[in-house]
Design a protein around this motif. Structure first.
Motif, PDB file in Angstrom:
ATOM      1  N   MET A  56     -11.182   5.250   0.145  1.00 15.83           N
ATOM      2  CA  MET A  56     -10.119   4.763   1.030  1.00 15.83           C
ATOM      3  C   MET A  56      -8.763   4.902   0.352  1.00 15.83           C
ATOM      4  SD  MET A  56     -11.915   1.326   2.575  1.00 15.83           S
ATOM      5  CE  MET A  56     -10.478   0.896   3.527  1.00 15.83           C
ATOM      6  N   PRO A  57      -7.768   5.480   1.029  1.00 22.21           N
ATOM      7  CA  PRO A  57      -6.439   5.607   0.431  1.00 22.21           C
ATOM      8  C   PRO A  57      -5.833   4.235   0.135  1.00 22.21           C
ATOM      9  CG  PRO A  57      -6.657   7.005   2.376  1.00 22.21           C
ATOM     10  CD  PRO A  57      -7.850   6.123   2.348  1.00 22.21           C
ATOM     11  N   THR A  58      -5.228   4.127  -1.020  1.00 24.58           N
ATOM     12  CA  THR A  58      -4.519   2.915  -1.415  1.00 24.58           C
ATOM     13  C   THR A  58      -3.047   3.265  -1.610  1.00 24.58           C
ATOM     14  OG1 THR A  58      -6.488   2.061  -2.537  1.00 24.58           O
ATOM     15  CG2 THR A  58      -4.366   1.059  -3.100  1.00 24.58           C
ATOM     16  N   LEU A  59      -2.178   2.561  -0.937  1.00 25.22           N
ATOM     17  CA  LEU A  59      -0.752   2.848  -1.015  1.00 25.22           C
ATOM     18  C   LEU A  59       0.041   1.548  -1.064  1.00 25.22           C
ATOM     19  CD1 LEU A  59       0.574   3.790   2.521  1.00 25.22           C
ATOM     20  CD2 LEU A  59      -1.844   3.365   2.148  1.00 25.22           C
ATOM     21  N   LYS A  60       1.312   1.670  -1.377  1.00 22.77           N
ATOM     22  CA  LYS A  60       2.192   0.511  -1.402  1.00 22.77           C
ATOM     23  C   LYS A  60       3.202   0.616  -0.277  1.00 22.77           C
ATOM     24  CE  LYS A  60       2.106  -0.970  -6.257  1.00 22.77           C
ATOM     25  NZ  LYS A  60       2.944  -1.218  -7.469  1.00 22.77           N
ATOM     26  N   ILE A  61       3.343  -0.460   0.481  1.00 24.30           N
ATOM     27  CA  ILE A  61       4.327  -0.532   1.555  1.00 24.30           C
ATOM     28  C   ILE A  61       5.220  -1.733   1.268  1.00 24.30           C
ATOM     29  CG2 ILE A  61       4.683  -0.784   4.039  1.00 24.30           C
ATOM     30  CD1 ILE A  61       1.922   0.432   4.467  1.00 24.30           C
ATOM     31  N   ASN A  62       6.479  -1.462   0.980  1.00 21.17           N
ATOM     32  CA  ASN A  62       7.416  -2.522   0.578  1.00 21.17           C
ATOM     33  C   ASN A  62       6.853  -3.334  -0.593  1.00 21.17           C
ATOM     34  OD1 ASN A  62       9.080  -1.652   2.627  1.00 21.17           O
ATOM     35  ND2 ASN A  62       8.477  -3.270   4.047  1.00 21.17           N
ATOM     36  N   ASP A  63       6.248  -2.585  -1.551  1.00 20.98           N
ATOM     37  CA  ASP A  63       5.665  -3.155  -2.778  1.00 20.98           C
ATOM     38  C   ASP A  63       4.422  -3.991  -2.528  1.00 20.98           C
ATOM     39  OD1 ASP A  63       7.626  -2.011  -4.447  1.00 20.98           O
ATOM     40  OD2 ASP A  63       9.015  -3.660  -4.009  1.00 20.98           O
ATOM     41  N   VAL A  64       3.864  -3.919  -1.326  1.00 21.02           N
ATOM     42  CA  VAL A  64       2.604  -4.596  -1.016  1.00 21.02           C
ATOM     43  C   VAL A  64       1.504  -3.552  -0.978  1.00 21.02           C
ATOM     44  CG1 VAL A  64       1.311  -5.931   0.681  1.00 21.02           C
ATOM     45  CG2 VAL A  64       3.734  -6.424   0.280  1.00 21.02           C
ATOM     46  N   GLU A  65       0.480  -3.737  -1.799  1.00 28.25           N
ATOM     47  CA  GLU A  65      -0.621  -2.777  -1.865  1.00 28.25           C
ATOM     48  C   GLU A  65      -1.561  -2.974  -0.679  1.00 28.25           C
ATOM     49  OE1 GLU A  65      -4.156  -2.347  -4.917  1.00 28.25           O
ATOM     50  OE2 GLU A  65      -2.301  -1.520  -5.807  1.00 28.25           O
ATOM     51  N   VAL A  66      -1.950  -1.864  -0.063  1.00 26.05           N
ATOM     52  CA  VAL A  66      -2.821  -1.947   1.100  1.00 26.05           C
ATOM     53  C   VAL A  66      -3.804  -0.783   1.081  1.00 26.05           C
ATOM     54  CG1 VAL A  66      -1.134  -0.671   2.507  1.00 26.05           C
ATOM     55  CG2 VAL A  66      -2.871  -2.048   3.633  1.00 26.05           C
ATOM     56  N   LYS A  67      -5.045  -1.052   1.480  1.00 22.90           N
ATOM     57  CA  LYS A  67      -6.070  -0.021   1.613  1.00 22.90           C
ATOM     58  C   LYS A  67      -6.311   0.251   3.086  1.00 22.90           C
ATOM     59  CE  LYS A  67      -8.648  -0.873  -2.679  1.00 22.90           C
ATOM     60  NZ  LYS A  67      -9.986  -1.182  -3.265  1.00 22.90           N
ATOM     61  N   VAL A  68      -6.400   1.514   3.445  1.00 20.84           N
ATOM     62  CA  VAL A  68      -6.593   1.884   4.849  1.00 20.84           C
ATOM     63  C   VAL A  68      -7.712   2.906   4.957  1.00 20.84           C
ATOM     64  CG1 VAL A  68      -4.177   1.444   5.446  1.00 20.84           C
ATOM     65  CG2 VAL A  68      -4.857   3.724   4.710  1.00 20.84           C
ATOM     66  N   GLU A  69      -8.209   3.067   6.173  1.00 18.05           N
ATOM     67  CA  GLU A  69      -9.238   4.072   6.420  1.00 18.05           C
ATOM     68  C   GLU A  69      -8.631   5.465   6.338  1.00 18.05           C
ATOM     69  OE1 GLU A  69     -12.459   3.654   6.897  1.00 18.05           O
ATOM     70  OE2 GLU A  69     -12.326   1.460   6.733  1.00 18.05           O
ATOM     71  N   PRO A  70      -9.398   6.437   5.881  1.00 19.99           N
ATOM     72  CA  PRO A  70      -8.892   7.814   5.859  1.00 19.99           C
ATOM     73  C   PRO A  70      -8.485   8.260   7.260  1.00 19.99           C
ATOM     74  CG  PRO A  70     -10.920   7.645   4.591  1.00 19.99           C
ATOM     75  CD  PRO A  70     -10.755   6.328   5.298  1.00 19.99           C
ATOM     76  N   GLY A  71      -7.356   8.968   7.348  1.00 22.60           N
ATOM     77  CA  GLY A  71      -6.872   9.438   8.641  1.00 22.60           C
ATOM     78  C   GLY A  71      -5.974   8.457   9.354  1.00 22.60           C
ATOM     79  N   THR A  72      -5.656   7.326   8.716  1.00 23.82           N
ATOM     80  CA  THR A  72      -4.789   6.322   9.330  1.00 23.82           C
ATOM     81  C   THR A  72      -3.342   6.798   9.314  1.00 23.82           C
ATOM     82  OG1 THR A  72      -6.234   4.518   8.641  1.00 23.82           O
ATOM     83  CG2 THR A  72      -3.971   3.939   9.207  1.00 23.82           C
ATOM     84  N   LEU A  73      -2.660   6.667  10.439  1.00 19.07           N
ATOM     85  CA  LEU A  73      -1.243   6.999  10.490  1.00 19.07           C
ATOM     86  C   LEU A  73      -0.447   5.979   9.692  1.00 19.07           C
ATOM     87  CD1 LEU A  73      -0.808   7.943  14.261  1.00 19.07           C
ATOM     88  CD2 LEU A  73      -0.797   9.516  12.315  1.00 19.07           C
ATOM     89  N   LEU A  74       0.642   6.436   9.119  1.00 17.38           N
ATOM     90  CA  LEU A  74       1.480   5.549   8.325  1.00 17.38           C
ATOM     91  C   LEU A  74       2.023   4.405   9.168  1.00 17.38           C
ATOM     92  CD1 LEU A  74       2.261   5.464   5.399  1.00 17.38           C
ATOM     93  CD2 LEU A  74       4.283   6.825   5.915  1.00 17.38           C
ATOM     94  N   LEU A  75       2.292   4.665  10.445  1.00 16.94           N
ATOM     95  CA  LEU A  75       2.778   3.613  11.347  1.00 16.94           C
ATOM     96  C   LEU A  75       1.760   2.483  11.460  1.00 16.94           C
ATOM     97  CD1 LEU A  75       4.612   4.066  14.686  1.00 16.94           C
ATOM     98  CD2 LEU A  75       2.522   2.722  14.658  1.00 16.94           C
ATOM     99  N   ASP A  76       0.473   2.850  11.588  1.00 24.81           N
ATOM    100  CA  ASP A  76      -0.582   1.833  11.681  1.00 24.81           C
ATOM    101  C   ASP A  76      -0.795   1.139  10.344  1.00 24.81           C
ATOM    102  OD1 ASP A  76      -1.097   2.372  14.388  1.00 24.81           O
ATOM    103  OD2 ASP A  76      -2.398   4.050  13.879  1.00 24.81           O
ATOM    104  N   ALA A  77      -0.643   1.873   9.265  1.00 28.27           N
ATOM    105  CA  ALA A  77      -0.786   1.271   7.939  1.00 28.27           C
ATOM    106  C   ALA A  77       0.304   0.229   7.704  1.00 28.27           C
ATOM    107  CB  ALA A  77      -0.728   2.351   6.871  1.00 28.27           C
ATOM    108  N   CYS A  78       1.516   0.521   8.145  1.00 31.44           N
ATOM    109  CA  CYS A  78       2.609  -0.444   8.006  1.00 31.44           C
ATOM    110  C   CYS A  78       2.322  -1.720   8.790  1.00 31.44           C
ATOM    111  CB  CYS A  78       3.921   0.185   8.480  1.00 31.44           C
ATOM    112  SG  CYS A  78       4.562   1.484   7.410  1.00 31.44           S
TER     113      CYS A  78
END
Length: 476
Positions: A1-23
């Motif tokens: 699962m991709p792990t990214l930071k959004i406004n310094d908050v770490e979040v894991k999302v399903e592969p293929g998730t749009l950045l808009l939905d991840a936010c």
């Protein structure tokens, strides 16, 4: 699962998730006009831009996939400046007709202008004006309000497949228009473009200028005219219903859209209290529930319940049958499958399963008629709504009512059978009660009370309880 930071908050999302939905998942929802979860993303409005560390330009989050190691910022100075520029651009030619616009109060242009726009405008030139175009008896289009998000165009292409709308011309002459002047009257899903339009460029002739939306209270309920009992909003005010709208559930496409027939069904339930019968009627005259119960006690009683009512009603009414085998089911509405992605069943009797689980047997009305004519059953209690029975079934029920020595009919909206019955009880519509149904896939769906019933009009369960109590008191 991709792990990214959004406004310094770490979040894991399903592969293929749009950045808009991840936010949104991280708690930082991003504004958008053109994006819709059931339509192809096109990034035309540019409102959903975000900053991604290491990239030289802002990115549209509705067309960018969340990737491992990304660092995303949704409130940076560059993002705020970009959104403000988009809002200024969109408002350059937008008319200032909020006071007469049906979308006022639930308009994203108003909301986002307040949240992300500027206090003034640098526009001094005359605003652009489009010619009037007729979309038929269902939909009104005001292209001067349009921000060219193309949601409606994509809907007619990807969902309804009817292709009435398209984008024509380029630059300052860009417009959403129709192919060769086609109307939307033949589109059974036309009303959905009103829900999709974020700015009031497309409005409903049925609701147009009827009510300001900030007076309306949206009540979560179910679509009784949908085979799958899809969730919907019943918008009410001053104890009246004013419209039905879809109540989307995540990515379930079928919950995002309603057929026009289902949408306009609200008119059936906008009943005038002054003309509603609010007392029990026995042999053409007002009577007490005790008198009706006394008539029911004479001989065997069968119950016919239509599978479009709630499970509580089914259970309480079924208890009035003299024997479990005297519970019969009715309702044979069939819905033609036109859009398989939206119509998951052709069985228009939404709670058939719930009634069957409570002992109601469907398809056995001939058996009941034979028992009535043979004298095995003296009394018949019928819970019915004529909108969900075919002519053939209605004729069979009429024959049963006429043949029975005593018949009690409960219809929320009185029809022919109420006029033929020995007795009637005033019962609530589904908007005037809280209950639940079990759809064709076995999913339990609850609905809330949206309207207050007139004094004397009660739920089926309440009447059944009173009839049972009166019967027991007589035997005590």
């Amino acid at each position: 699962m991709p792990t990214l930071k959004i406004n310094d908050v770490e979040v894991k999302v399903e592969p293929g998730t749009l950045l808009l939905d991840a936010c949104a998942q991280a708690g930082f929802p991003v504004p958008s006009y053109c994006y819709h979860p059931t339509l192809t993303p096109v990034a035309t409005c540019r409102m959903c831009v975000v900053e991604i560390k290491g990239q030289p330009k802002l990115a549209t989050s509705c067309t960018t996939l969340a990737a491992d190691g990304q660092e995303v910022f949704t409130e940076s100075p560059a993002v705020k400046d970009g959104r403000a520029g988009v809002m200024e651009f969109l408002l350059i030619n937008h008319p200032l007709d909020c006071p007469i616009c049906d979308q006022a109060g639930e308009c994203k242009l108003q909301d986002y202008s307040y949240q992300y726009g500027q206090d003034d405008s640098r526009m001094v030139e005359p605003k652009r004006r489009y010619r009037y175009e007729d979309l038929g008896a269902k939909i009104v289009i005001d292209k001067n309000r349009c921000i060219h998000c193309t949601r409606c165009v994509r809907f007619t292409k990807e969902i309804s497949g009817t292709y009435e709308l398209t984008v024509a011309n380029r630059g300052s002459n860009l417009e959403v228009t129709t192919y060769a002047g086609r109307s939307m009257d033949e589109n059974p899903l036309a009303g959905n473009v009103v829900d999709l339009c974020p700015v009031g460029a497309l409005t409903s002739r049925d609701f147009r200028f009827n009510k300001r939306v900030w007076y309306l209270k949206p009540v979560p309920t179910i679509n009784r005219h949908s085979p799958m009992a899809n969730p919907m909003w019943a918008d009410v005010d001053k104890n009246r219903v004013w419209r039905f709208r879809p109540r989307p559930q995540g990515t379930q496409v079928s919950t995002h859209y309603m057929f026009d027939e289902e949408r306009l069904a609200w008119h059936r339930y906008d009943l005038d209290p002054a003309v509603r019968v609010a007392t029990p009627v026995l042999r053409g005259a007002p009577a007490s529930v005790e008198a009706v119960a006394a008539a029911l006690r004479e001989g065997a009683t069968a119950v016919v319940g239509q599978g479009t009512f709630g499970c509580d009603s089914a259970q309480r009414l079924g208890d009035l049958a003299s024997a479990p085998e005297l519970r019969y089911g009715s309702g044979d509405r069939v819905v033609q499958i036109q859009f398989p992605a939206l119509q998951l069943s052709s069985d228009g009797v939404l709670n058939r399963r719930g009634f069957s689980e409570r002992g109601y047997r469907f398809g056995h009305l001939d058996e009941l008629l034979a028992k009535v004519k043979g004298g095995e059953v003296r009394s018949v209690i019928l819970l019915h709504d004529e909108a969900f029975s075919s002519r053939a079934e209605a004729a069979k029920l009429r024959e049963i009512v006429e043949a029975a020595p005593f018949s009690l009919v409960l219809e929320p909206i009185p029809g022919e059978l109420s006029g033929l019955a020995t007795a009637t009880l005033p019962v609530t519509t589904f908007l005037e009660e809280a209950d639940f149904v079990i759809d064709h896939e076995g999913v339990l769906k609850r609905y809330q009370k949206a309207l207050q019933a007139p004094k004397g009009v009660k739920t089926v369960a309440a009447w059944a309880k009173e009839l049972a109590a009166a019967t027991q008191a007589a035997h005590a």
